[in-house]
Write a protein that holds these residues in place. Structure first.
Motif, PDB file in Angstrom:
ATOM      1  N   GLN A   1       0.867  -1.060   0.068  1.00 53.97           N
ATOM      2  CA  GLN A   1       0.039  -0.097   0.038  1.00 53.97           C
ATOM      3  C   GLN A   1       0.810   1.112   0.034  1.00 53.97           C
ATOM      4  OE1 GLN A   1      -3.234   0.066  -0.648  1.00 53.97           O
ATOM      5  NE2 GLN A   1      -3.891  -1.831   0.103  1.00 53.97           N
TER       6      GLN A   1
ATOM      7  N   ARG B   1      -5.689   3.822   3.830  1.00 55.36           N
ATOM      8  CA  ARG B   1      -6.467   5.084   3.592  1.00 55.36           C
ATOM      9  C   ARG B   1      -5.762   5.972   2.983  1.00 55.36           C
ATOM     10  NH1 ARG B   1      -8.298   7.727   9.253  1.00 55.36           N
ATOM     11  NH2 ARG B   1      -6.323   7.930   9.458  1.00 55.36           N
TER      12      ARG B   1
ATOM     13  N   HIS C   1      -8.236   1.512  -9.771  1.00 54.19           N
ATOM     14  CA  HIS C   1      -7.686   1.393  -8.347  1.00 54.19           C
ATOM     15  C   HIS C   1      -8.593   1.928  -7.532  1.00 54.19           C
ATOM     16  CE1 HIS C   1      -4.558   1.140  -5.434  1.00 54.19           C
ATOM     17  NE2 HIS C   1      -4.646   2.232  -5.201  1.00 54.19           N
ATOM     18  N   VAL C   2      -9.408   2.962  -7.617  1.00 51.11           N
ATOM     19  CA  VAL C   2     -10.446   3.567  -6.769  1.00 51.11           C
ATOM     20  C   VAL C   2     -11.586   2.775  -6.830  1.00 51.11           C
ATOM     21  CG1 VAL C   2     -11.789   5.672  -6.471  1.00 51.11           C
ATOM     22  CG2 VAL C   2      -9.533   6.161  -7.155  1.00 51.11           C
TER      23      VAL C   2
ATOM     24  N   HIS D   1      -5.823   5.066  -0.855  1.00 56.18           N
ATOM     25  CA  HIS D   1      -6.988   5.398  -1.564  1.00 56.18           C
ATOM     26  C   HIS D   1      -7.318   6.901  -1.906  1.00 56.18           C
ATOM     27  CE1 HIS D   1     -11.118   5.055  -2.875  1.00 56.18           C
ATOM     28  NE2 HIS D   1     -11.429   5.726  -1.968  1.00 56.18           N
ATOM     29  N   GLN D   2      -7.009   7.820  -0.609  1.00 52.60           N
ATOM     30  CA  GLN D   2      -7.134   9.099  -0.764  1.00 52.60           C
ATOM     31  C   GLN D   2      -6.085   9.615  -1.602  1.00 52.60           C
ATOM     32  OE1 GLN D   2      -6.709  10.584   3.070  1.00 52.60           O
ATOM     33  NE2 GLN D   2      -8.500   9.923   4.057  1.00 52.60           N
TER      34      GLN D   2
ATOM     35  N   HIS E   1     -10.881  -0.463  -4.448  1.00 50.07           N
ATOM     36  CA  HIS E   1     -10.882  -0.037  -3.260  1.00 50.07           C
ATOM     37  C   HIS E   1     -12.189  -0.148  -2.678  1.00 50.07           C
ATOM     38  CE1 HIS E   1      -6.618   1.843  -2.666  1.00 50.07           C
ATOM     39  NE2 HIS E   1      -6.694   0.566  -2.653  1.00 50.07           N
ATOM     40  N   ARG E   2     -13.064   0.738  -3.265  1.00 48.69           N
ATOM     41  CA  ARG E   2     -14.420   0.689  -2.934  1.00 48.69           C
ATOM     42  C   ARG E   2     -15.257  -0.517  -3.057  1.00 48.69           C
ATOM     43  NH1 ARG E   2     -16.550   5.842  -2.657  1.00 48.69           N
ATOM     44  NH2 ARG E   2     -18.901   5.094  -3.093  1.00 48.69           N
TER      45      ARG E   2
ATOM     46  N   SER F   1     -15.896   9.227  -3.365  1.00 54.36           N
ATOM     47  CA  SER F   1     -15.227   9.411  -2.196  1.00 54.36           C
ATOM     48  C   SER F   1     -15.003  10.584  -1.912  1.00 54.36           C
ATOM     49  CB  SER F   1     -13.690   8.884  -2.476  1.00 54.36           C
ATOM     50  OG  SER F   1     -13.999   7.438  -2.699  1.00 54.36           O
TER      51      SER F   1
ATOM     52  N   VAL G   1     -14.180   3.595   2.375  1.00 53.03           N
ATOM     53  CA  VAL G   1     -12.839   3.553   2.195  1.00 53.03           C
ATOM     54  C   VAL G   1     -12.140   4.582   2.584  1.00 53.03           C
ATOM     55  CG1 VAL G   1     -12.609   3.273  -0.095  1.00 53.03           C
ATOM     56  CG2 VAL G   1     -10.996   2.099   1.205  1.00 53.03           C
ATOM     57  N   TRP G   2     -12.622   5.670   1.924  1.00 51.62           N
ATOM     58  CA  TRP G   2     -12.009   6.865   2.397  1.00 51.62           C
ATOM     59  C   TRP G   2     -11.530   7.091   3.814  1.00 51.62           C
ATOM     60  CZ3 TRP G   2     -10.500  11.171  -0.611  1.00 51.62           C
ATOM     61  CH2 TRP G   2      -9.802  12.287   0.106  1.00 51.62           C
TER      62      TRP G   2
END
Length: 707
Positions: free
Chosen positions: A353, A401, A380-381, A404-405, A384-385, A422, A392-393
């Motif tokens: 990560q 975190r 990728h986003v 993702h952010q 994650h969701r 997000s 997930v944000w």
């Protein structure tokens, strides 16, 4: 130990933070049996006595006592003391002399010359330290062989001896680096040392890492002689070295002090975390490869080939460092970075990560050219969701975190609405909302969804607390960029609160936002008018601009603008000139003052005044405007974007600028305005537009794109 320490008048000297009278206590503490006391003393020494590499007279005066500490084999932390000596000497050599070898005259006085002289006189001491029985002392002393010994035969002999004796990768890398430092410091020794490095690089009996180091350091000694075979050879050795070195996981970051909450803006906390993150090195060859990239300079395709191999390394630390180096290349040098962007984007799919987060961070920082990474970021986003849920944000897992952010932020900066879910989660939950706010303005097509959340956050801020200033300004910038007039009421309320709490910077931001809304903000006209007469920072010029935007009353704003042109504060003159240029010919009464300001001694006054002069006076002012713009650009390359924007508006009358436009467009580096990709890409686009207009290509001729 430390005889004569108190015979020196330390109080009469100064380091970075004032009197040097604390130095005897610091030197004594460096020899303390208490590890915590030694650690504290080293921190203070580097922070004050050797602040950011500076060498003050008291810094140089400590050298005899530091040498005493290294001579006592029973003294703790000898290696750290040797490293401190080397750092003082290296910084003195790098900072103490001009390119022609003459000493730089600083005020206040420094200790560079004194330190260099002392360490060269004791160069032989580094020979003994490089042979010390403590491997950490040897490792710390090796650079001194290249920096402080003037006897080439002695230095090269010891370096050859140590290379044969040292089994560790770190020591061997430093030995080869010290040889290059010796060659660069003593040009007469360069041919001999470069031949030795060349022999090492081609010696199959040497390990691949040492051979790679020799190849790189040979290139460092003569970057102008790097041939076509050097990069392929380096890539091959890098691949062999990566297979030979043990694969280690990324070491966890040391815990940093955390803010208690109120009183420290989250942006500040994050900035310190980023600073710590970016000063960490995760692979033993990273420093060596940085040296290679520096030697290659503007050779973007060759550097991309090296980075491609780095990004394929089996070692996660090597890949993490390579991602950061990729960002540095794209931010510093022009060129077609499509392949490198795709290589960085491929790191998003890793299970590490921290690497994924760094890849997203790099793509965000390079967003003006990051379109080739768009689909990888979106995938990728979405992954994650789908895997970790819609919240997930705000996940409590810090690495996930951040990964993702950063990816959401990078996607948002590309104007991609797939980042929106997000961002809305961030605004609704309040978790790290400031990170979402910073990029919200890049999604104007989603203004109706974003503005309510931004309004709510702005209303909740207590503007009497100074630490909320950054958040308020960020929200106001986002609202201005989104341009939805539904935000007018909250911006007006924020303006009133900022005035009441004497938050001048927020006041300015609110005024600039209201100016974007124009007549829709006419209800705030009286408040804006009152602020046009204040004397607080940028507030009066921002108020005049807002007054013009919401009311358009030339008779009201012209006296105010003329007063600003006479203001002794330069940024108010520049702000007034910008608005006068926007008004154009109806502002002709300002022409005499603008002409006079072309003789101002500050280029950031002359350029906006010249641009305003063109917008108001047109062709009659062209000669003076053009001379002013080109002179300012030559004097300060950071003015380039403003200059070229005006040249673009001048049309055929800008023809005399063609040679300078071509010259600057042909430069390989992004050096014109803070090495910003956004500024530089816009500069290149505008420059090509002007050149094409002034000197269109001959029909049928091949067009070459200069990068």
């Amino acid at each position: 130990m430390l005889d004569g320490l108190h015979d020196i008048d330390w109080a009469s000297m100064e380091h970075a933070y004032g009197s040097a009278e604390e130095i005897p206590a610091l030197l004594t503490a460096l020899a303390s049996p208490d590890a915590a006391e030694r650690h504290k003393a080293f921190d203070r020494f580097y922070g004050a006595v050797h602040h950011q590499g500076s060498v003050y007279p008291p810094t140089a005066a400590t050298l005899p006592f530091l040498f005493e500490l290294t001579a006592d084999r029973a003294a703790p932390d000898r290696a750290a003391v040797v490293a401190l000596l080397v750092s003082i000497g290296r910084e003195s050599l790098e900072r103490g002399f001009e390119d022609d070898g003459t000493e730089i005259d600083y005020y206040p006085p420094t200790g560079y010359a004194q330190a260099i002289g002392f360490l060269r006189e004791r160069g032989a001491a580094f020979v003994e330290l490089a042979r010390d029985r403590d491997p950490d002392v040897r490792l710390a002393a090796i650079p001194g062989l290249g920096l402080f010994i003037d006897d080439t035969d002695l230095a090269t002999g010891v370096l050859c001896e140590r290379l044969a004796a040292e089994p560790g990768v770190a020591a061997r890398l430093r030995i080869v680096e010290a040889a290059a430092a010796l060659a660069l410091r003593l040009p007469a020794a360069s041919p001999q040392i470069r031949d030795w490095l060349g022999g090492l690089a081609s010696d199959p009996a040497q390990d691949s890492t040492t051979r790679l180091a020799a190849l790189v350091q040979q290139a460092r000694c003569a970057p102008e002689e790097i041939g076509e075979g050097v990069v392929p050879a380096a890539v091959g050795l890098l691949r062999e070295s990566a297979r030979a070195l043990p694969v280690r996981p990324i070491a966890p970051a040391p815990a940093l002090p955390t803010a208690s909450g109120d009183g420290v803006a989250p942006q500040i906390v994050a900035a310190f975390e980023d600073l710590d993150r970016h000063t960490r090195v995760h692979a033993p060859t990273t420093g060596l490869l940085r040296t290679f990239h520096e030697a290659l300079g503007a050779r973007v395709p060759e550097r991309t080939a090296v980075l491609a191999e780095q990004l394929r390394s089996p070692g996660p630390g090597s890949r993490l460092d390579a991602v950061r180096m990729s960002g540095e290349l794209m931010r510093e040098w022009r060129g077609d970075h499509t392949r490198l962007l795709q290589l960085v984007a491929s790191q998003l799919a890793t299970d590490e990560q921290e690497i994924a987060a760094e890849a997203a961070t790099v793509l965000e920082s390079c967003h003006p050219i990051a379109a080739p990474a768009r689909e990888a970021l979106a995938a990728h986003v979405d992954s994650h969701r789908a895997t970790h849920g819609p919240n997930v944000w705000a996940t409590p897992q810090p690495q996930l975190r951040r990964a993702h952010q950063e990816a959401v932020r990078a996607l948002a900066r590309l104007g991609d609405t797939r980042a929106l879910p997000s961002l809305l989660t961030a605004l609704d939950s309040g978790v790290d909302a400031w990170r979402a706010i910073q990029v919200a303005g890049h999604l104007p097509q989603a203004a109706q969804q974003l503005v309510p959340g931004l309004d709510a956050h702005l209303r909740r801020l207590d503007l009497s607390q100074q630490w909320n200033e950054m958040s308020a300004n960020a929200i106001l910038r986002a609202l201005a960029t989104l341009g939805d007039s539904a935000a007018v009421p909250v911006v007006v309320d924020t303006l009133g609160a900022a005035v009441r709490d004497e938050q001048h910077d927020i006041t300015r931001s609110a005024l600039k936002t209201l100016a974007v809304f124009g007549p829709a903000a006419a209800g705030a006209r009286n408040m804006i008018r009152s602020l046009s007469k204040t004397t607080d920072g940028h507030v009066p010029s921002a108020a005049v601009a807002a007054l013009w935007a919401v009311g358009g009353d030339l008779d009201e704003v012209m006296p105010l603008l003329l007063n600003l042109l006479d203001d002794p504060i330069t940024f108010r003159i520049s702000d007034a000139a910008d608005l006068l240029g926007e008004i154009g010919p109806p502002a002709s009464v300002a022409l005499p003052r603008l002409r006079a300001l072309l003789r101002h001694d500050y280029e950031w006054v002359r350029v906006p005044c010249a641009a305003a002069l063109w917008e108001i006076g047109g062709e009659a002012e062209a000669s003076a405007v053009l001379d002013t713009l080109l002179e300012a650009w030559a004097q300060n390359p950071a003015t380039a974007n403003h200059v070229v924007a005006c040249l673009d508006r001048m049309g055929p009358l800008a023809a005399p600028a063609l040679p300078l436009l071509r010259e600057r467009l042909a430069q390989p580096g992004r050096g014109d305005r803070f090495q910003s990709i956004a500024h530089d890409e816009e500069l290149q686009r505008a420059s090509r537009t002007v050149i094409a207009r002034l000197d269109p290509p001959t029909p049928g001729a091949a067009t070459v794109r200069v990068t």
